[in-house]
Design an enzyme around this catalytic site. Structure first.
Site, short mmCIF file in Angstrom:
data_model
loop_
_atom_site.label_atom_id
_atom_site.label_comp_id
_atom_site.label_asym_id
_atom_site.label_seq_id
_atom_site.Cartn_x
_atom_site.Cartn_y
_atom_site.Cartn_z
N ASP A 152 56.70 52.62 75.54
CA ASP A 152 56.24 51.47 74.76
C ASP A 152 57.12 50.25 75.07
O ASP A 152 57.98 49.87 74.28
CB ASP A 152 56.33 51.86 73.27
CG ASP A 152 55.83 50.79 72.34
OD1 ASP A 152 55.09 49.90 72.80
OD2 ASP A 152 56.20 50.83 71.15
C1 SPV Z 1 53.78 50.87 66.99
O1 SPV Z 1 53.16 51.74 66.35
O2 SPV Z 1 53.58 50.68 68.17
C2 SPV Z 1 54.78 50.05 66.32
C3 SPV Z 1 55.49 50.56 65.18
O3 SPV Z 1 55.00 48.98 66.81
S1 SPV Z 1 56.96 51.23 65.75
O4 SPV Z 1 56.70 52.18 66.75
O5 SPV Z 1 57.62 51.79 64.58
O6 SPV Z 1 57.76 50.13 66.28
MG MG Z 2 54.32 48.66 68.72
#
Ligand code: SPV
Ligand code: MG
Length: 577
Positions: A76
Site C-alpha cells: 500500500d
Molecule cells: C486503508 O484501508 O487503506 C486505509 C486505512 O487507508 S489504514 O490502512 O489503516 O491506513
Molecule cells: Mg489507505
C-alpha cells in the site's frame, strides 16, 4: 454480477450526506472487489430488542487502498495506479447500491486531485478521503515506517482545488489527519483540522495506530471546540483497526459520525484461503476443505447466476416449444372402423382425434406441431402441422417414431401420445414447469383397477406419500423412482398419461442417453426383450438409473386415452357436455 443492486450515480451519490444529516452514525465496511462489495452491501443480522425485531446492516462501503493493493498482491504505497483503483471502484459500484467512500491516499498533487474528484463524483462515489502525507505515501499501520507529512498549507490548497471542481453539492471531500501516525503532538493534529476546515473540507478523519483509543478520544473532544469556534458542523471519521475494544456506541458518544472497518473482509478471506490451501495439501483431496467453503450454489446465488438460470427458463417457456406426436403405429382395436386410416383420424364428436389434440395445443399457445406418420399415412389429413414419416413403424416402438423428429428437440420439446385427450389446464400448467424433464402423471390410478388388456405406463414416485393425504405438492419435489408397464399396479403411485415436457437441457440428456444406449447395448434392456424394441419409458428409466432427475406433474383425472370404443363414447359424452 448481480443486477439486483443497480443504481444510477445520481441516485447513490447523495446517500452519505443524507445519512449524516439524519444524525446517523454511519457504519462502513471495506470492499476490494465486486464479490466483497456484495457482501458489504448486503450482510445483515437480525435480532430482538425489547420485543422488537432489529435488522442491522452496514451503511456504506470503504474502497480501501490497503486492501485494493493487497488483493492485487501489492504493498500500500500508491503504486497501484488511479486507473486501476477506478476499475475496482466501478466493479464494486456495479453490484452495490449503498454509498461508497473512496480512500484517495494523498490525492497526488492538486492537479491530479482535481481529476480524481471529477472522476469519482461522476461514477457516483459519495466521498473521497485524502491523507495529509507526501506522495507516495506509506501505509499508516506499520510501526517504524518513515511517515512524511505534507505542509498543512499545501494540503489545504489541494482541498480548495478539489472542492472547486466538483459539480454536485452532494460529493464530499474529507481530510485525513496523519499527525498521530507520524508521532507528532496533538496540537499539530488540531492545528491541521482548523486549517482544513477553513479550506472548506466536508469532514475530518483522525487516524491512529495506537492500541488505545485515548488519543482519538482526546482529539474528538477538542474537535468539538474547534467546530464551535468556527461555527461549523462537519462530521468526524475514525478507523478503529488497532484500538478495537471500543464500541460503535462509545465512538458515537465521543462525537464520531463515521466508523470505518477498513480491512476486515480481505483479512478474513486471506485467513480462510490459506487454511483451505494447506488443508488440500495435507489431505491430497478436497473433502476436508468442504466445511471451510460455501457451497458453489451460494456463490451462484450471490452473483446472480440463479437469476440468469430462471430468466433463461422463462425465455425457453415463452418461446414456442415444439410438440411432437408419434402416431405411426397401426391400431389393432380400431382396425375395422379406421379402414386403412391412421388412428389420429378416428372420429370423435364430428372431429378427428388429431383435430381435438391440435385444438387443445393451440389453446395453450403451442402451434409448432410435428406428427410422425407411418401406417395409413396417405389417409392422414390435418392443417397447419408438419408431418414426418417413420417408414419402419412396424419394427420398433413408439420411441423410434419419436426419434424421427430428433431435429425438433434441440431447444426442448413436448411429447404427446397420439391417442390422449385432455383438459386445457393440464398443458398450460406443463408449459410453466421449470424442471428439465417433466412427465404428466395421474394419481387417480391408485383408486381404480386397470381395464382388462389395457397396458398402462405406471410410475412409482420417489418421495412416497399417502395418496389420501391431499396437500399442495410442488413439481420440484415430485421425482420419479420407477416407470414402466410391468410395474405392479398395486405398488404404482401414478400413471404416466403420455404427455411430457423436456427443457433444452432435458432434451440434451434424453438424446445423449438414447445415443449411448443404442451404441453400447444389445439384447434385453430395461423392460424390453431387445434393444431394438426400446420404449420411451425404458429410456426414461435408464435416465433415472444414470442419476438424472425425472420430475412429474401430478394431476387428478381430467384426461382420457382412446384405447377402445367405450373410450370414444366417453369422449363424445364429455365433449357434448
Ligand atoms: C486503508 O484501508 O487503506 C486505509 C486505512 O487507508 S489504514 O490502512 O489503516 O491506513
Ligand atoms: Mg489507505
Amino acid at each position: 454480477m448481480t443486477l439486483l443492486n443497480t443504481i444510477l450515480p445520481e441516485h447513490r451519490r447523495g446517500k452519505l450526506k443524507t445519512l449524516l444529516e439524519e444524525g446517523k452514525t454511519v457504519r462502513v465496511l471495506e470492499a476490494h472487489n465486486g464479490l466483497s462489495g456484495i457482501i458489504a452491501n448486503s450482510a445483515e443480522v437480525t435480532g430482538d430488542s425489547d420485543g422488537k425485531t432489529v435488522v442491522r446492516q452496514f451503511d456504506a462501503i470503504w474502497e480501501s487502498s490497503l486492501t485494493d493493493s493487497a488483493s492485487k498482491g501489492h504493498p500500500d504505497i500508491e503504486v497501484i495506479t488511479f486507473d486501476s483503483r477506478l476499475h475496482t471502484i466501478n466493479e464494486i459500484l456495479a453490484v452495490t447500491d449503498k454509498p461508497m467512500i473512496v480512500d484517495g491516499d494523498t490525492g497526488g498533487d492538486a492537479n491530479t486531485f482535481e481529476y480524481t474528484v471529477s472522476k469519482l463524483e461522476r461514477a457516483g462515489v459519495s466521498a473521497v478521503i485524502i491523507e495529509d502525507k507526501v506522495f507516495p505515501k506509506r501505509n499508516s499501520l506499520e510501526a517504524g515506517v518513515q511517515q512524511n507529512l505534507q505542509e498543512p498549507e499545501v494540503f489545504a490548497q489541494k482541498i480548495r482545488r478539489g472542492k472547486s471542481v466538483q459539480k454536485s453539492s452532494e460529493f464530499m471531500i474529507i481530510a485525513r489527519i496523519e499527525s498521530l501516525i507520524a508521532g507528532k503532538p496533538m496540537e499539530d493534529a488540531l492545528n491541521r483540522a482548523t486549517q482544513y476546515l477553513q479550506a472548506g473540507v466536508d469532514g475530518i478523519m483522525i487516524h491512529s495506530k495506537s492500541k488505545s483509543p485515548d488519543e482519538i478520544l482526546e482529539f474528538a473532544k477538542k474537535y468539538q471546540v474547534i467546530l464551535k469556534d468556527l461555527k461549523l458542523n462537519k462530521p468526524l471519521v475514525c478507523v478503529p483497526t488497532t484500538y478495537n475494544l471500543i464500541t460503535e456506541d462509545e465512538l458515537r458518544a465521543a462525537g464520531f459520525n463515521i466508523v470505518i472497518y477498513a480491512n476486515h473482509l480481505l483479512r478474513s478471506a486471506y485467513q480462510a484461503m490459506t487454511e483451505t490451501a494447506k488443508t488440500l495439501l495435507r489431505n491430497q483431496r478436497s473433502l476436508e476443505v468442504d466445511p471451510l467453503c460455501v457451497p458453489v450454489r451460494e456463490i451462484f446465488k450471490t452473483v446472480g447466476f440463479l437469476d440468469v438460470k430462471e430468466k433463461d427458463q422463462q425465455d425457453e417457456q415463452t418461446t414456442n416449444t415444439p410438440v411432437i406426436i408419434p402416431a405411426a403405429g397401426e391400431d389393432p382395436v380400431f382396425k375395422k372402423i379406421l379402414n386403412g386410416k391412421p388412428k389420429a383420424m378416428l372420429e370423435i364428436g364430428g372431429k378427428t382425434l388429431l383435430d381435438h389434440q391440435i385444438q387443445t395445443l393451440s389453446n395453450a399457445n403451442l402451434a409448432d406441431i410435428t406428427l410422425i406418420a407411418g401406417y395409413g399415412k396417405d389417409n392422414l389429413h390435418a392443417e397447419g402441422i408438419s408431418i414426418l414419416e417413420n417408414p419402419d413403424y412396424q419394427k420398433g416402438s413408439m420411441l423410434n417414431s419419436l426419434m424421427v423428429a430428433k431435429e425438433k428437440m434441440a431447444n426442448g420439446f413436448i411429447m404427446l401420445y397420439s391417442d390422449i385427450l385432455m383438459e386445457d389446464h393440464i398443458l398450460s400448467k406443463l408449459t410453466e414447469s421449470k424442471e428439465d424433464v417433466v412427465l404428466v402423471a395421474d394419481n387417480s390410478t391408485q383408486y381404480h383397477q386397470p381395464e382388462e388388456g389395457n397396458i398402462l405406463d405406471y410410475i412409482i414416485s420417489k418421495n412416497h406419500y399417502k395418496p389420501t393425504r391431499r396437500e399442495i405438492r410442488f413439481i420440484s419435489e415430485n421425482t420419479v423412482a420407477q416407470i414402466g408397464n410391468k410395474i405392479n399396479p398395486e405398488t404404482a403411485t401414478h400413471e404416466f398419461i403420455g404427455l411430457a415436457r423436456f427443457s433444452k437441457t432435458g432434451a440434451e440428456q434424453f438424446l445423449e442417453t438414447y445415443n449411448d444406449v443404442l451404441k453400447n447395448f444389445t439384447g434385453p434392456f430395461q423392460e424390453s426383450e431387445d434393444i431394438s424394441k426400446l420404449s420411451f419409458t425404458d429410456l426414461i428409466q435408464e435416465m433415472i438409473d444414470r442419476g438424472f432427475a425425472i420430475h412429474y406433474m401430478e394431476i387428478h383425472k381430467g384426461w382420457l386415452e382412446i384405447h377402445n370404443t367405450d373410450h370414444i363414447a366417453l369422449a363424445q359424452k364429455s365433449f357434448s357436455a
